[in-house]
Design a protein around this motif. Structure first.
Motif, PDB file in Angstrom:
ATOM      1  N   LEU A  15       0.814  -1.374   0.049  1.00 34.97           N
ATOM      2  CA  LEU A  15      -0.396  -0.137   0.537  1.00 34.97           C
ATOM      3  C   LEU A  15       0.621   1.276   0.013  1.00 34.97           C
ATOM      4  CD1 LEU A  15      -3.126   1.825   0.659  1.00 34.97           C
ATOM      5  CD2 LEU A  15      -2.462   1.371   3.133  1.00 34.97           C
ATOM      6  N   LYS A  16       1.581   1.161   0.980  1.00 37.89           N
ATOM      7  CA  LYS A  16       1.977   2.417   1.108  1.00 37.89           C
ATOM      8  C   LYS A  16       3.532   2.678  -0.205  1.00 37.89           C
ATOM      9  CE  LYS A  16       4.747   3.590   5.246  1.00 37.89           C
ATOM     10  NZ  LYS A  16       5.106   3.822   5.551  1.00 37.89           N
ATOM     11  N   LYS A  17       3.867   1.528  -0.775  1.00 37.45           N
ATOM     12  CA  LYS A  17       4.503   1.598  -2.547  1.00 37.45           C
ATOM     13  C   LYS A  17       3.487   2.657  -3.712  1.00 37.45           C
ATOM     14  CE  LYS A  17       7.383  -0.705  -5.380  1.00 37.45           C
ATOM     15  NZ  LYS A  17       8.076  -2.151  -5.684  1.00 37.45           N
ATOM     16  N   ALA A  18       1.943   1.839  -3.423  1.00 36.43           N
ATOM     17  CA  ALA A  18       1.140   1.996  -4.322  1.00 36.43           C
ATOM     18  C   ALA A  18       1.274   3.658  -4.275  1.00 36.43           C
ATOM     19  CB  ALA A  18      -0.022   1.497  -3.834  1.00 36.43           C
ATOM     20  N   ALA A  19       0.900   4.046  -2.923  1.00 38.22           N
ATOM     21  CA  ALA A  19       0.808   5.830  -2.914  1.00 38.22           C
ATOM     22  C   ALA A  19       1.749   5.918  -2.973  1.00 38.22           C
ATOM     23  CB  ALA A  19      -0.137   5.610  -1.396  1.00 38.22           C
ATOM     24  N   ALA A  20       2.776   5.895  -2.640  1.00 36.41           N
ATOM     25  CA  ALA A  20       4.595   6.966  -2.691  1.00 36.41           C
ATOM     26  C   ALA A  20       4.634   7.268  -4.532  1.00 36.41           C
ATOM     27  CB  ALA A  20       5.104   6.116  -2.396  1.00 36.41           C
ATOM     28  N   ILE A  51      -6.950   5.520  -2.012  1.00 33.84           N
ATOM     29  CA  ILE A  51      -7.392   4.724  -0.539  1.00 33.84           C
ATOM     30  C   ILE A  51      -8.280   3.781  -0.505  1.00 33.84           C
ATOM     31  CG2 ILE A  51      -7.209   3.731   1.597  1.00 33.84           C
ATOM     32  CD1 ILE A  51      -4.848   6.547   1.480  1.00 33.84           C
ATOM     33  N   ILE A  52      -9.713   4.523  -0.945  1.00 34.23           N
ATOM     34  CA  ILE A  52     -10.550   3.629  -0.630  1.00 34.23           C
ATOM     35  C   ILE A  52     -10.670   2.650  -1.347  1.00 34.23           C
ATOM     36  CG2 ILE A  52     -13.386   3.824  -0.880  1.00 34.23           C
ATOM     37  CD1 ILE A  52     -12.800   6.011   0.101  1.00 34.23           C
ATOM     38  N   ASN A  53     -10.093   2.989  -2.444  1.00 30.42           N
ATOM     39  CA  ASN A  53     -10.180   1.963  -3.836  1.00 30.42           C
ATOM     40  C   ASN A  53      -9.426   1.210  -3.824  1.00 30.42           C
ATOM     41  OD1 ASN A  53     -12.273   2.917  -5.233  1.00 30.42           O
ATOM     42  ND2 ASN A  53     -10.586   4.680  -6.162  1.00 30.42           N
ATOM     43  N   TYR A  54      -8.225   1.230  -3.434  1.00 28.84           N
ATOM     44  CA  TYR A  54      -7.143   0.426  -3.548  1.00 28.84           C
ATOM     45  C   TYR A  54      -7.140  -0.773  -2.457  1.00 28.84           C
ATOM     46  CZ  TYR A  54      -2.521  -1.380  -2.371  1.00 28.84           C
ATOM     47  OH  TYR A  54      -1.611  -2.374  -1.926  1.00 28.84           O
ATOM     48  N   PHE A  55      -8.509  -0.938  -1.699  1.00 26.18           N
ATOM     49  CA  PHE A  55      -8.680  -2.451  -0.537  1.00 26.18           C
ATOM     50  C   PHE A  55      -9.762  -2.319  -1.462  1.00 26.18           C
ATOM     51  CE2 PHE A  55      -6.079   0.558   2.885  1.00 26.18           C
ATOM     52  CZ  PHE A  55      -5.330  -0.993   2.969  1.00 26.18           C
ATOM     53  N   SER A  57     -10.305  -3.120  -3.854  1.00 26.83           N
ATOM     54  CA  SER A  57     -10.353  -4.172  -5.346  1.00 26.83           C
ATOM     55  C   SER A  57      -9.180  -4.986  -4.544  1.00 26.83           C
ATOM     56  CB  SER A  57      -9.426  -4.069  -6.563  1.00 26.83           C
ATOM     57  OG  SER A  57      -7.959  -3.318  -5.129  1.00 26.83           O
ATOM     58  N   ARG A  58      -9.477  -5.147  -3.132  1.00 27.52           N
ATOM     59  CA  ARG A  58      -8.468  -6.863  -2.337  1.00 27.52           C
ATOM     60  C   ARG A  58     -10.234  -7.019  -1.211  1.00 27.52           C
ATOM     61  NH1 ARG A  58      -5.116  -3.142  -3.858  1.00 27.52           N
ATOM     62  NH2 ARG A  58      -2.927  -4.922  -4.630  1.00 27.52           N
ATOM     63  N   ASN A  59     -11.597  -6.249  -2.226  1.00 23.20           N
ATOM     64  CA  ASN A  59     -12.737  -6.666  -0.994  1.00 23.20           C
ATOM     65  C   ASN A  59     -12.172  -6.509   0.231  1.00 23.20           C
ATOM     66  OD1 ASN A  59     -15.219  -8.060  -0.904  1.00 23.20           O
ATOM     67  ND2 ASN A  59     -14.476 -10.100  -0.023  1.00 23.20           N
ATOM     68  N   LEU A  60     -11.925  -5.083   0.334  1.00 25.76           N
ATOM     69  CA  LEU A  60     -11.405  -5.351   1.467  1.00 25.76           C
ATOM     70  C   LEU A  60     -12.324  -3.022   1.570  1.00 25.76           C
ATOM     71  CD1 LEU A  60      -8.106  -5.876   2.642  1.00 25.76           C
ATOM     72  CD2 LEU A  60     -10.070  -7.338   4.459  1.00 25.76           C
ATOM     73  N   LEU A  61     -12.698  -2.683   2.633  1.00 26.30           N
ATOM     74  CA  LEU A  61     -13.743  -1.654   3.246  1.00 26.30           C
ATOM     75  C   LEU A  61     -12.049  -0.587   4.337  1.00 26.30           C
ATOM     76  CD1 LEU A  61     -15.539  -0.138   3.265  1.00 26.30           C
ATOM     77  CD2 LEU A  61     -16.604  -0.444   5.024  1.00 26.30           C
ATOM     78  N   ALA A  62     -11.891   0.790   3.135  1.00 25.13           N
ATOM     79  CA  ALA A  62     -11.253   1.693   4.605  1.00 25.13           C
ATOM     80  C   ALA A  62     -12.247   2.913   5.333  1.00 25.13           C
ATOM     81  CB  ALA A  62      -9.601   2.677   3.581  1.00 25.13           C
ATOM     82  N   VAL A  63     -12.158   2.032   6.699  1.00 26.36           N
ATOM     83  CA  VAL A  63     -12.697   3.213   7.408  1.00 26.36           C
ATOM     84  C   VAL A  63     -11.949   4.445   7.597  1.00 26.36           C
ATOM     85  CG1 VAL A  63     -14.901   3.904   9.375  1.00 26.36           C
ATOM     86  CG2 VAL A  63     -14.335   1.270   7.844  1.00 26.36           C
ATOM     87  N   PHE A  64     -13.032   5.651   7.365  1.00 30.91           N
ATOM     88  CA  PHE A  64     -11.818   6.793   8.424  1.00 30.91           C
ATOM     89  C   PHE A  64     -12.217   7.770   9.095  1.00 30.91           C
ATOM     90  CE2 PHE A  64      -9.740   6.498   3.385  1.00 30.91           C
ATOM     91  CZ  PHE A  64      -8.875   6.743   3.758  1.00 30.91           C
ATOM     92  N   ASN A  65     -11.294   8.417   9.749  1.00 33.20           N
ATOM     93  CA  ASN A  65     -12.518   9.104  10.640  1.00 33.20           C
ATOM     94  C   ASN A  65     -12.832  10.278   9.753  1.00 33.20           C
ATOM     95  OD1 ASN A  65      -9.586  10.221   9.737  1.00 33.20           O
ATOM     96  ND2 ASN A  65      -8.707  10.868  12.355  1.00 33.20           N
ATOM     97  N   ASN A  66     -13.322  10.999  10.584  1.00 38.52           N
ATOM     98  CA  ASN A  66     -14.307  12.394  10.405  1.00 38.52           C
ATOM     99  C   ASN A  66     -13.312  13.454   9.414  1.00 38.52           C
ATOM    100  OD1 ASN A  66     -16.489  12.173  11.119  1.00 38.52           O
ATOM    101  ND2 ASN A  66     -16.185  12.990  12.668  1.00 38.52           N
ATOM    102  N   ASP A  67     -11.704  13.631   9.681  1.00 33.40           N
ATOM    103  CA  ASP A  67     -10.713  14.587   9.086  1.00 33.40           C
ATOM    104  C   ASP A  67     -10.354  14.146   8.087  1.00 33.40           C
ATOM    105  OD1 ASP A  67      -9.009  13.926  10.006  1.00 33.40           O
ATOM    106  OD2 ASP A  67      -8.839  15.513  11.913  1.00 33.40           O
ATOM    107  N   GLY A  68     -10.335  12.934   7.862  1.00 33.47           N
ATOM    108  CA  GLY A  68      -9.214  12.383   6.917  1.00 33.47           C
ATOM    109  C   GLY A  68      -8.209  11.309   7.115  1.00 33.47           C
ATOM    110  N   VAL A  73      -8.847  -0.493   8.858  1.00 35.49           N
ATOM    111  CA  VAL A  73      -9.406  -1.196   7.244  1.00 35.49           C
ATOM    112  C   VAL A  73      -9.872  -2.470   8.276  1.00 35.49           C
ATOM    113  CG1 VAL A  73      -8.765  -2.192   5.620  1.00 35.49           C
ATOM    114  CG2 VAL A  73      -7.458  -0.903   5.871  1.00 35.49           C
ATOM    115  N   GLU A  74     -11.035  -2.589   7.367  1.00 33.92           N
ATOM    116  CA  GLU A  74     -12.087  -3.956   7.969  1.00 33.92           C
ATOM    117  C   GLU A  74     -12.439  -5.211   6.187  1.00 33.92           C
ATOM    118  OE1 GLU A  74     -15.691  -1.711   9.485  1.00 33.92           O
ATOM    119  OE2 GLU A  74     -14.964  -1.179  10.514  1.00 33.92           O
ATOM    120  N   LYS A  75     -13.325  -5.680   7.164  1.00 39.58           N
ATOM    121  CA  LYS A  75     -13.810  -6.743   5.772  1.00 39.58           C
ATOM    122  C   LYS A  75     -14.993  -6.447   5.587  1.00 39.58           C
ATOM    123  CE  LYS A  75     -11.513 -11.099   8.413  1.00 39.58           C
ATOM    124  NZ  LYS A  75     -11.863 -12.383   8.813  1.00 39.58           N
ATOM    125  N   LYS A  76     -15.100  -6.683   5.057  1.00 42.71           N
ATOM    126  CA  LYS A  76     -16.967  -6.251   3.934  1.00 42.71           C
ATOM    127  C   LYS A  76     -17.747  -6.884   4.327  1.00 42.71           C
ATOM    128  CE  LYS A  76     -15.785  -3.855  -0.086  1.00 42.71           C
ATOM    129  NZ  LYS A  76     -16.144  -4.030  -1.591  1.00 42.71           N
TER     130      LYS A  76
END
Length: 76
Positions: A15-20, A51-55, A57-68, A73-76
């Motif tokens: 993830l960190k490499k893809a984002a970088a 980040i949302i799309n990244y996870f 695509s791996r059938n996972l859910l990125a859940v952000f706090n209010n300010d992002g 990461v959670e299971k769908k």
């Protein structure tokens, strides 16, 4: 709220490499007794969408706090 997904360090590194490759904003990984989560130094909508799309695509859910500035990461 869903069930937390435990990520391997290899998955975190990917993830960190893809984002970088697309963004200059660092993503930091935290792993402790309370669970795993990430922080983003300078959150923005483009990075959040990536980040949302990244996870999704791996059938996972990125859940952000209010300010992002933090997410987990959670299971769908």
């Amino acid at each position: 709220m869903g069930r937390a997904e435990i990520l391997s360090f290899d998955s975190v590194t990917e993830l960190k490499k893809a984002a970088a490759e697309k963004f200059t904003t660092p993503i930091h990984f935290h792993d402790g007794c309370g669970g795993q989560y990430f922080t983003v130094e300078s959150p923005n909508e483009e990075l959040k969408g990536f980040i949302i799309n990244y996870f999704e695509s791996r059938n996972l859910l990125a859940v952000f706090n209010n300010d992002g500035s933090q997410f987990c990461v959670e299971k769908k």
